[in-house]
Design a protein around this motif. Structure first.
Motif, PDB file in Angstrom:
ATOM      1  N   LEU A 331       0.842  -1.196   0.000  1.00  0.00           N
ATOM      2  CA  LEU A 331       0.000   0.000   0.000  1.00  0.00           C
ATOM      3  C   LEU A 331       0.876   1.244   0.000  1.00  0.00           C
ATOM      4  CD1 LEU A 331      -0.065   1.636   2.967  1.00  0.00           C
ATOM      5  CD2 LEU A 331      -1.366  -0.372   3.641  1.00  0.00           C
ATOM      6  N   HIS A 332       0.286   2.324  -0.470  1.00  0.00           N
ATOM      7  CA  HIS A 332       0.893   3.663  -0.415  1.00  0.00           C
ATOM      8  C   HIS A 332      -0.213   4.609   0.035  1.00  0.00           C
ATOM      9  CE1 HIS A 332       2.361   7.463  -2.711  1.00  0.00           C
ATOM     10  NE2 HIS A 332       2.809   7.469  -1.463  1.00  0.00           N
ATOM     11  N   GLU A 333       0.009   5.292   1.159  1.00  0.00           N
ATOM     12  CA  GLU A 333      -1.041   6.136   1.720  1.00  0.00           C
ATOM     13  C   GLU A 333      -0.416   7.364   2.374  1.00  0.00           C
ATOM     14  OE1 GLU A 333      -4.120   7.271   1.565  1.00  0.00           O
ATOM     15  OE2 GLU A 333      -4.915   5.245   1.952  1.00  0.00           O
ATOM     16  N   VAL A 334      -1.203   8.437   2.435  1.00  0.00           N
ATOM     17  CA  VAL A 334      -0.780   9.655   3.128  1.00  0.00           C
ATOM     18  C   VAL A 334      -1.761   9.919   4.268  1.00  0.00           C
ATOM     19  CG1 VAL A 334      -0.351  12.127   2.963  1.00  0.00           C
ATOM     20  CG2 VAL A 334       0.258  10.625   1.049  1.00  0.00           C
ATOM     21  N   PHE A 335      -1.230  10.041   5.476  1.00  0.00           N
ATOM     22  CA  PHE A 335      -2.034  10.332   6.659  1.00  0.00           C
ATOM     23  C   PHE A 335      -1.715  11.741   7.146  1.00  0.00           C
ATOM     24  CE2 PHE A 335      -1.451   5.773   6.445  1.00  0.00           C
ATOM     25  CZ  PHE A 335      -2.700   5.255   6.778  1.00  0.00           C
ATOM     26  N   LYS A 336      -2.719  12.408   7.658  1.00  0.00           N
ATOM     27  CA  LYS A 336      -2.530  13.759   8.164  1.00  0.00           C
ATOM     28  C   LYS A 336      -3.132  13.878   9.558  1.00  0.00           C
ATOM     29  CE  LYS A 336      -2.572  15.961   3.602  1.00  0.00           C
ATOM     30  NZ  LYS A 336      -3.220  16.990   2.731  1.00  0.00           N
ATOM     31  N   THR A 337      -2.318  14.354  10.491  1.00  0.00           N
ATOM     32  CA  THR A 337      -2.809  14.607  11.840  1.00  0.00           C
ATOM     33  C   THR A 337      -2.789  16.104  12.115  1.00  0.00           C
ATOM     34  OG1 THR A 337      -0.661  14.437  12.938  1.00  0.00           O
ATOM     35  CG2 THR A 337      -1.883  12.388  12.576  1.00  0.00           C
ATOM     36  N   GLN A 338      -3.619  16.532  13.049  1.00  0.00           N
ATOM     37  CA  GLN A 338      -3.893  17.945  13.243  1.00  0.00           C
ATOM     38  C   GLN A 338      -3.140  18.555  14.414  1.00  0.00           C
ATOM     39  OE1 GLN A 338      -5.381  15.459  14.562  1.00  0.00           O
ATOM     40  NE2 GLN A 338      -7.167  15.937  15.823  1.00  0.00           N
ATOM     41  N   ARG A 339      -3.068  19.861  14.424  1.00  0.00           N
ATOM     42  CA  ARG A 339      -2.571  20.588  15.593  1.00  0.00           C
ATOM     43  C   ARG A 339      -3.653  20.543  16.674  1.00  0.00           C
ATOM     44  NH1 ARG A 339      -2.303  24.921  13.252  1.00  0.00           N
ATOM     45  NH2 ARG A 339      -0.200  24.625  12.439  1.00  0.00           N
ATOM     46  N   VAL A 340      -3.251  20.382  17.951  1.00  0.00           N
ATOM     47  CA  VAL A 340      -4.212  20.282  19.049  1.00  0.00           C
ATOM     48  C   VAL A 340      -3.726  21.134  20.220  1.00  0.00           C
ATOM     49  CG1 VAL A 340      -5.441  18.735  20.634  1.00  0.00           C
ATOM     50  CG2 VAL A 340      -4.828  17.931  18.348  1.00  0.00           C
ATOM     51  N   GLU A 341      -4.672  21.771  20.884  1.00  0.00           N
ATOM     52  CA  GLU A 341      -4.420  22.574  22.078  1.00  0.00           C
ATOM     53  C   GLU A 341      -4.521  21.702  23.331  1.00  0.00           C
ATOM     54  OE1 GLU A 341      -4.483  25.121  25.325  1.00  0.00           O
ATOM     55  OE2 GLU A 341      -3.646  25.486  23.336  1.00  0.00           O
ATOM     56  N   HIS A 342      -3.610  21.925  24.280  1.00  0.00           N
ATOM     57  CA  HIS A 342      -3.595  21.128  25.512  1.00  0.00           C
ATOM     58  C   HIS A 342      -4.862  21.335  26.342  1.00  0.00           C
ATOM     59  CE1 HIS A 342       0.648  21.611  24.404  1.00  0.00           C
ATOM     60  NE2 HIS A 342       0.905  20.526  25.089  1.00  0.00           N
ATOM     61  N   ALA A 343      -5.300  22.581  26.445  1.00  0.00           N
ATOM     62  CA  ALA A 343      -6.511  22.915  27.216  1.00  0.00           C
ATOM     63  C   ALA A 343      -6.444  22.436  28.650  1.00  0.00           C
ATOM     64  CB  ALA A 343      -7.766  22.379  26.521  1.00  0.00           C
ATOM     65  N   PHE A 344      -5.258  22.513  29.275  1.00  0.00           N
ATOM     66  CA  PHE A 344      -5.200  22.305  30.720  1.00  0.00           C
ATOM     67  C   PHE A 344      -6.096  23.355  31.365  1.00  0.00           C
ATOM     68  CE2 PHE A 344      -1.120  23.949  29.018  1.00  0.00           C
ATOM     69  CZ  PHE A 344      -1.299  25.304  29.278  1.00  0.00           C
ATOM     70  N   LEU A 345      -6.706  23.018  32.483  1.00  0.00           N
ATOM     71  CA  LEU A 345      -7.725  23.895  33.062  1.00  0.00           C
ATOM     72  C   LEU A 345      -7.140  25.147  33.710  1.00  0.00           C
ATOM     73  CD1 LEU A 345     -10.886  23.656  33.271  1.00  0.00           C
ATOM     74  CD2 LEU A 345      -9.661  21.744  32.274  1.00  0.00           C
ATOM     75  N   GLU A 346      -5.937  25.060  34.237  1.00  0.00           N
ATOM     76  CA  GLU A 346      -5.329  26.215  34.898  1.00  0.00           C
ATOM     77  C   GLU A 346      -4.474  26.994  33.906  1.00  0.00           C
ATOM     78  OE1 GLU A 346      -1.924  27.213  38.279  1.00  0.00           O
ATOM     79  OE2 GLU A 346      -1.829  25.453  36.979  1.00  0.00           O
ATOM     80  N   PRO A 347      -4.867  28.223  33.546  1.00  0.00           N
ATOM     81  CA  PRO A 347      -3.982  29.042  32.705  1.00  0.00           C
ATOM     82  C   PRO A 347      -2.665  29.313  33.429  1.00  0.00           C
ATOM     83  CG  PRO A 347      -6.196  29.969  32.780  1.00  0.00           C
ATOM     84  CD  PRO A 347      -6.134  28.904  33.834  1.00  0.00           C
ATOM     85  N   GLU A 348      -1.620  29.556  32.678  1.00  0.00           N
ATOM     86  CA  GLU A 348      -0.298  29.752  33.244  1.00  0.00           C
ATOM     87  C   GLU A 348      -0.266  30.973  34.174  1.00  0.00           C
ATOM     88  OE1 GLU A 348       0.312  28.184  28.995  1.00  0.00           O
ATOM     89  OE2 GLU A 348      -1.130  29.393  30.105  1.00  0.00           O
ATOM     90  N   SER A 349       0.409  30.812  35.299  1.00  0.00           N
ATOM     91  CA  SER A 349       0.539  31.895  36.270  1.00  0.00           C
ATOM     92  C   SER A 349       1.904  31.792  36.934  1.00  0.00           C
ATOM     93  CB  SER A 349      -0.564  31.804  37.331  1.00  0.00           C
ATOM     94  OG  SER A 349      -0.507  32.894  38.229  1.00  0.00           O
ATOM     95  N   THR A 350       2.536  32.928  37.133  1.00  0.00           N
ATOM     96  CA  THR A 350       3.836  32.981  37.793  1.00  0.00           C
ATOM     97  C   THR A 350       3.824  34.090  38.836  1.00  0.00           C
ATOM     98  OG1 THR A 350       4.991  32.216  35.807  1.00  0.00           O
ATOM     99  CG2 THR A 350       6.316  33.326  37.473  1.00  0.00           C
ATOM    100  N   LEU A 351       4.407  33.803  39.978  1.00  0.00           N
ATOM    101  CA  LEU A 351       4.590  34.795  41.039  1.00  0.00           C
ATOM    102  C   LEU A 351       6.076  34.860  41.360  1.00  0.00           C
ATOM    103  CD1 LEU A 351       3.705  36.643  43.423  1.00  0.00           C
ATOM    104  CD2 LEU A 351       3.364  34.545  44.760  1.00  0.00           C
ATOM    105  N   GLY A 395      -2.446  22.972  37.681  1.00  0.00           N
ATOM    106  CA  GLY A 395      -3.774  22.520  37.288  1.00  0.00           C
ATOM    107  C   GLY A 395      -3.799  21.918  35.904  1.00  0.00           C
ATOM    108  N   GLY A 396      -2.923  20.923  35.700  1.00  0.00           N
ATOM    109  CA  GLY A 396      -2.837  20.255  34.409  1.00  0.00           C
ATOM    110  C   GLY A 396      -1.746  20.843  33.539  1.00  0.00           C
ATOM    111  N   ALA A 397      -1.163  19.993  32.676  1.00  0.00           N
ATOM    112  CA  ALA A 397      -0.075  20.464  31.804  1.00  0.00           C
ATOM    113  C   ALA A 397      -0.024  19.661  30.498  1.00  0.00           C
ATOM    114  CB  ALA A 397       1.264  20.383  32.529  1.00  0.00           C
ATOM    115  N   PHE A 398       0.151  18.334  30.606  1.00  0.00           N
ATOM    116  CA  PHE A 398       0.163  17.442  29.441  1.00  0.00           C
ATOM    117  C   PHE A 398       1.298  17.752  28.468  1.00  0.00           C
ATOM    118  CE2 PHE A 398      -4.315  18.329  30.650  1.00  0.00           C
ATOM    119  CZ  PHE A 398      -4.573  17.134  31.289  1.00  0.00           C
ATOM    120  N   GLY A 399       2.352  18.402  28.951  1.00  0.00           N
ATOM    121  CA  GLY A 399       3.467  18.803  28.091  1.00  0.00           C
ATOM    122  C   GLY A 399       3.473  20.287  27.789  1.00  0.00           C
ATOM    123  N   GLY A 400       2.337  20.952  27.965  1.00  0.00           N
ATOM    124  CA  GLY A 400       2.205  22.348  27.574  1.00  0.00           C
ATOM    125  C   GLY A 400       2.847  23.337  28.519  1.00  0.00           C
TER     126      GLY A 400
END
Length: 857
Positions: A331-351, A395-400
């Motif tokens: 077989l010869h095939e082309v697969f395409k995967t999409q860009r995805v947002e992590h959507a961790f619940l806690e937005p980034e914050s620094t103090l 509050g979540g990260a998943f790599g992000g």
């Protein structure tokens, strides 16, 4: 400024009427922090839910006018017995991981029981009512288990796990459930100032002038800082230092998340208002909005960087051309995967808080606090000893949250002003700034013999890595290494390019290239199975790795790979039963490294210290982000020291040199366990003297790079394995159930392991069916809200049956393998196979978009 009168938790209070919503008044003025801000003012995550006149509502949707005279109840105001009962049910069932969404869900749960009574609350009813709530960690399964436990009237007792392999509640579970354990944005030191970032207006443009005069004159503004104020290095990065903390006048923006300035003011609202007043003059350029156009161009996509190819990863074994020519089926095939947002619940914050001596203490939710420390020090132009970074479990990260987001700018402001400064991103700013899952195009040529035995595989990958390196080259390296999945292929030729564009940065995201590659490989397996006249389960059975087999880049697999076979076999009864019932079924099998591998020397250190009262402090170097690494450290210490778990406390900061990079690569549990176990050994041998730091370490130093000239490189020291069965209605294609068998080597805490599996399946189904984060021709994201991302809600999730397999990994503490990422690696391929049985169509592109939730903005 007028005041609004309202009742909060039984007390009559007043609050300023200029707050944008009730959530702002609760958090910023009344200092009530159990309602969390995940997306204000959109009300799409549910984390800020409170009771207003007895009804559950997202407080960021309630104007101060509507709040006037209202009776507001937050978790702080619940009856203590009810607080304990709600939190205990969620803790016992494992219904929380990072915990950021949990307080809002507890409020909704109380409202549901108040309205319907225990007899009227079922899982189905609860799933429908939880539509306003987003949980990115759990997959909702255990949340519904907790609701059922509450409805039964009997909440199981809290058991703290006393050793390795024992069930029990996660570390700080009760505090997290109630919102009492603060995140960075919940911290409020005296004299605090607030920062707001001014982002670029264009993805690719020369910055001619930055005029801050109007912003400087705005109410409450203390200072504004730009690139001209950076005393040290302007660029940061985990591998290559190519990511500017500010784009200067005379510089060029390279994506829509570039930062031009930080405004510091007395209040958050003042800082944000002033940031909009900064005027910027640009010479706008045409961005590179897709990888192929960037690859074909001689023009550099990114300011200051030569060429548009970040990395090339390749390897080759055997003679692919000859093997394809001799194959019975190709077989010869082309697969395409999409860009995805992590959507961790806690937005980034620094103090960032400076002390009188000038030493800077930074509170970060990043995935690598030692990397944060080193990069912050480089920006400030100071020695690393002048900066301490303390982990605040996020509050979540998943790599992000591997790359810095606002840490550098916030630290700079605090350092220059000699005052505490906190900067918290809005949801849209978070979307724009942090990295995303790579969109990858994968072209494949493959063959098998007449019996379905794989003969050859060739693959060419092009990954859109955005402008800055992050870990994009490593993601494509990982995709290349995992291209063949958990299967034996004697003739293989793989090449993967990471291409620079002006789209969002491509970086780490749960799966780290393995899920993109294996969506394609699982598609290959199903197509070749059809050609050979065998079913998907049998095709995988005939090709799955076994001890001694040569895998992918040439690694000889050890005894730990028996887990792939055991996971596949564990699915067989459910597979055959679903087939006999006439269901549409799809099988996927996945492999995912545990550890960085690729020649990297990995070190995990830990310290054990006894106090005079017999309690124990355990310090380790890994980020708690919901996955339970603090709980792992506690369970290992309890196991090795024989100390009651209630007497153990866990700490992670940079006061000691314990760190070795990011909490990534499904290695946190394995590496933390190794380091803590060794520290306990040292303590036991040293007599457990109070006040003494007993340091131990676990080292992995036996892997090879793809570039090493060795015949059988050890690319990774350990792998996790999973096999998943997707069962769908053969007429409609609606997914009815997912059966997930996962080899984790050793389940340190079985309940937490199940939670990781269920959460990963939830994310994998979204990846397969509904989620994407596209950009327009100007390289700007077209999705700006959580709801627009297509993340599955509780009512959209099918049941998930978890099967935990334990095949020990050689040379790993307790035989542990990672589980955090592998759970979504086989999912998309299994979904595509099941849907093919429904309508006969082969899927080559994600998301498939079948039964997408219909939700308005």
């Amino acid at each position: 400024m007028a005041q609004v009168q309202l009742t909060v938790n039984g007390n009559e209070v007043s609050a300023s009427d200029d707050h944008p919503h009730l959530l702002s008044a609760l958090r910023d003025e009344l200092d009530i922090t159990s309602p969390k801000d995940g997306c204000s003012p959109s009300g799409q995550c549910g984390a800020c839910t409170v009771l207003v006149n007895g009804k559950a509502i997202q407080s960021c949707l309630v104007s101060m006018e509507k709040a006037t005279g209202a009776e507001v109840t937050t978790l702080e105001g619940f009856d203590p017995a009810e607080r304990d009962r709600l939190a205990s049910a969620f803790a016992v069932t494992g219904a929380l991981q990072c915990g950021f969404c949990t307080p809002g869900i507890l409020v909704r749960t109380k409202a549901l029981f108040d309205q319907k009574g225990p007899a009227g609350v079922t899982s189905q009813v609860a799933a429908g009512r939880l539509g306003a709530h987003l949980c990115r960690c759990t997959g909702y399964t255990k949340i519904l288990d907790a609701v059922e436990m509450l409805a039964s009237g009997s909440v199981a007792p809290l058991d703290i796990p006393s050793g390795v392999g024992k069930d029990g509640v996660k570390y700080e579970a009760i505090e997290l459930a109630l919102g009492d354990r603060g995140y960075v944005d919940d911290l409020r030191p005296e004299g605090l100032l607030h920062g707001a970032l001014r982002l670029t207006d264009h993805s690719r443009a020369d910055v001619l002038r930055i005029d801050t005069s109007r912003a400087e004159a705005a109410d409450g503004v203390v200072a504004i800082f730009t690139a001209a104020d950076v005393p040290g290095e302007l660029k940061v990065g985990l591998i290559y230092k190519d990511w500017p903390v500010f784009i200067p006048e005379g510089g060029r923006t390279s994506y829509y998340g570039d930062v031009l300035a930080i405004v510091v003011a007395e209040t958050r609202r003042q800082a944000r208002a002033a940031a909009t007043l900064i005027e910027v003059e640009y010479d706008v350029l045409q961005p590179f909005a897709d990888a192929k156009s960037a690859l074909a161009s001689d023009e550099d996509a990114v300011w200051g960087l030569e060429g548009n190819v970040l990395s090339t990863s390749k390897y080759k074994r055997g003679d692919v051309d000859a093997a394809l020519e001799a194959s019975a089926h190709t077989l010869h095939e082309v697969f395409k995967t999409q860009r995805v947002e992590h959507a961790f619940l806690e937005p980034e914050s620094t103090l960032a808080v400076p002390d009188e001596s000038g030493h800077l203490h930074v509170y970060s939710g990043g995935q690598g606090i030692w990397d944060d420390r080193d990069q912050i020090a480089s920006v400030l132009g100071v020695d690393t000893s002048e900066v301490t970074v303390e982990l605040v479990s996020n509050g979540g990260a998943f790599g992000g949250k591997e790359d810095m987001s606002n840490q550098g700018q916030t630290a700079l402001a605090a350092h220059l002003l000699k005052r505490p400064v906190k900067c918290t991103l809005s949801r849209e700013e978070s979307f724009r700034i942090h990295d995303k899952r790579h969109a990858i195009e994968i072209e494949v040529w493959a063959g098998c013999d007449e019996n379905g035995k794989l003969t050859a595989l060739r693959s060419r990958m092009i990954g859109d890595t955005g402008p800055y390196a992050s870990v994009g080259g490593k993601v494509l390296e990982r995709a290349a290494g995992h291209m063949s999945g958990p299967y034996v292929v004697d003739n293989i030729d793989v090449e993967a390019l990471a291409v620079r564009t002006n789209n969002p940065v491509g970086g780490a995201f749960r799966g780290f290239g393995a899920n993109q590659a294996q969506f394609a490989m699982e598609g290959v397996m199903d197509r070749l199975a059809a050609a050979a006249g065998i079913n998907g389960w049998e095709m995988r059975s005939r090709n799955v790795v076994s001890p001694g087999a040569v895998w992918g880049p040439g690694q000889i697999m050890d005894d730990g790979c028996r887990g792939a076979r055991e996971c596949l076999d564990a699915l067989k009864p459910a597979y055959e039963a679903a087939k006999s019932e006439g269901k549409a079924v799809g099988v996927g099998v996945g492999i995912k490294n545990s550890g960085l591998g690729n020649g990297f020397r990995e070190v995990s250190k830990a310290v054990v210290r006894f106090d005079e009262d017999g309690s124990v402090e355990v310090q380790h170097c890994w980020t708690e982000m919901g996955q339970g690494v603090h709980t792992v450290a506690l369970q290992v210490a309890a196991e090795e020291l024989g100390v009651a778990p209630e007497r153990i406390r866990i700490v992670a900061d940079t006061k000691r040199e314990l760190g070795a990079g990011q909490t990534t690569g499904s290695r946190g549990t394995l590496m933390a366990a190794g380091g803590v176990k060794d520290a306990c050994r040292v303590a036991n041998e040293g007599g457990r003297v109070p006040g003494v730091d007993y340091e131990g370490e676990y080292v992995v130093d036996w892997t090879n790079s793809l570039d090493d000239d060795v015949p059988n490189p050890i690319i990774h020291s350990a792998f996790g394995y999973a096999a998943q069965l997707v069962i769908a209605d053969s007429a409609t294609g609606e997914i009815e159930k997912v059966v997930a068998a996962h080899d984790v080597g050793k389940a340190v805490n079985p309940t937490l392991v199940e939670g990781q599996i269920e959460g990963a399946v939830h994310m994998g189904l979204g990846y397969a069916l509904t989620e994407e984060f596209p950009t327009d021709d100007e390289a700007r994201p077209t999705k700006t809200t959580l709801r627009s991302l297509g993340i599955l809600r509780a009512k959209d999730m099918p049941p998930v049956e978890s099967i935990v397999v334990e095949v020990p990994q050689p040379r790993s503490p307790y035989g542990i393998k990672g589980v955090g990422e592998i759970g979504l690696v086989p999912t998309a391929g299994a979904v595509a196979a099941a849907l093919h049985e429904v309508d006969g169509k082969w899927r080559t592109q994600l998301p498939i978009k079948v039964h997408q939730p219909v939700e308005s903005e």
